[in-house]
Enzyme design. Structure first.
Site, mmCIF file in Angstrom:
data_model
loop_
_atom_site.group_PDB
_atom_site.id
_atom_site.type_symbol
_atom_site.label_atom_id
_atom_site.label_comp_id
_atom_site.label_asym_id
_atom_site.label_seq_id
_atom_site.Cartn_x
_atom_site.Cartn_y
_atom_site.Cartn_z
ATOM 1 N N HIS A 17 -6.228 -7.617 3.555
ATOM 2 C CA HIS A 17 -4.969 -8.074 4.152
ATOM 3 C C HIS A 17 -5.244 -9.199 5.158
ATOM 4 O O HIS A 17 -4.545 -10.212 5.195
ATOM 5 C CB HIS A 17 -4.270 -6.918 4.881
ATOM 6 C CG HIS A 17 -3.774 -5.819 3.997
ATOM 7 N ND1 HIS A 17 -4.025 -4.481 4.229
ATOM 8 C CD2 HIS A 17 -3.028 -5.858 2.857
ATOM 9 C CE1 HIS A 17 -3.445 -3.741 3.290
ATOM 10 N NE2 HIS A 17 -2.841 -4.542 2.446
ATOM 11 N N LYS A 41 7.562 6.886 0.824
ATOM 12 C CA LYS A 41 6.123 6.793 0.692
ATOM 13 C C LYS A 41 5.492 7.659 1.771
ATOM 14 O O LYS A 41 5.873 7.590 2.949
ATOM 15 C CB LYS A 41 5.697 5.321 0.862
ATOM 16 C CG LYS A 41 4.534 4.949 -0.028
ATOM 17 C CD LYS A 41 4.340 3.452 -0.085
ATOM 18 C CE LYS A 41 3.059 3.104 -0.820
ATOM 19 N NZ LYS A 41 2.860 1.669 -0.909
#
Ligand code: ADP
Length: 167
Positions: A17, A41
């Site tokens: 990332h 999630k």
């Protein structure tokens, strides 16, 4: 001022990332790292803690903001005055989902571009899930995530390491 949004779960934020974020900063004046609050999630780290952790990792980095978002990505982008969404592509397996996402976003907001950045080869295998699996069993994660993230994961999982399974 060209602003882009880099959205994701970032559960946790990895070196992959970070690499995408740093390379995106060469293309845009400002990147908003948008941490998704997704009730569907099951995340390891709570969204507000994920935001704080990424802020701590990035420190005072010019041209970067870290925010939490829920709802439609295109609405968040418009609110942020962004012209583009950044997404990372690691392998063919990412492609199908990313095409779906960018097509839907284009229909919802034709003014917004999706910019795909190819993962650097050393991170093409790296995902938040893999990092969590390694950390869960006390494996080495120092080359996979920033130091503060590694520390947080060790804190999270150290309780489970103490529970020894019988030989
Ligand atoms: P999401 O749940 O939205 O996929 P992630 O946190 O898993 O959120 O990923 C956010 C973005 O970062 C996605 O575009 C993903 O493809 C990209 N990404 C994740 N890991 C890597 C990596 N190792 N290299 C490049 N891009 C990555």
């Amino acid at each position: 001022m060209r602003i882009a949004v880099y959205p994701g779960s970032f559960d946790p934020f990895t070196n992959g990332h970070l690499d995408i974020l740093e390379r995106s900063l060469r293309l845009f004046d400002e990147i908003v790292v948008a941490v998704l609050v997704n009730p569907n999630k099951n995340c390891l780290i709570q969204s507000s803690d994920r935001v704080q952790l990424i802020k701590n990792v990035l420190g005072e980095r010019p041209g970067v903001r870290v925010e939490q978002f829920n709802g439609l990505l295109v609405d968040f982008c418009h609110k942020s005055n962004a012209v583009a969404v950044i997404r990372g592509l690691r392998a063919v397996s990412d492609y199908e989902y990313e095409v779906q996402l960018s097509t839907v976003n284009r229909q919802l907001a034709p003014d917004l571009e999706t910019v795909f950045m190819m993962s650097s080869p050393q991170y093409s295998f790296l995902s938040s899930s893999i990092v969590k699996e390694i950390a869960r069993y006390g494996g080495p994660i120092d080359n996979l995530v920033p130091a503060l993230v590694a520390e947080e994961l060790r804190k999270n999982f150290s309780a489970t390491w103490k529970v020894k399974t019988p030989a």
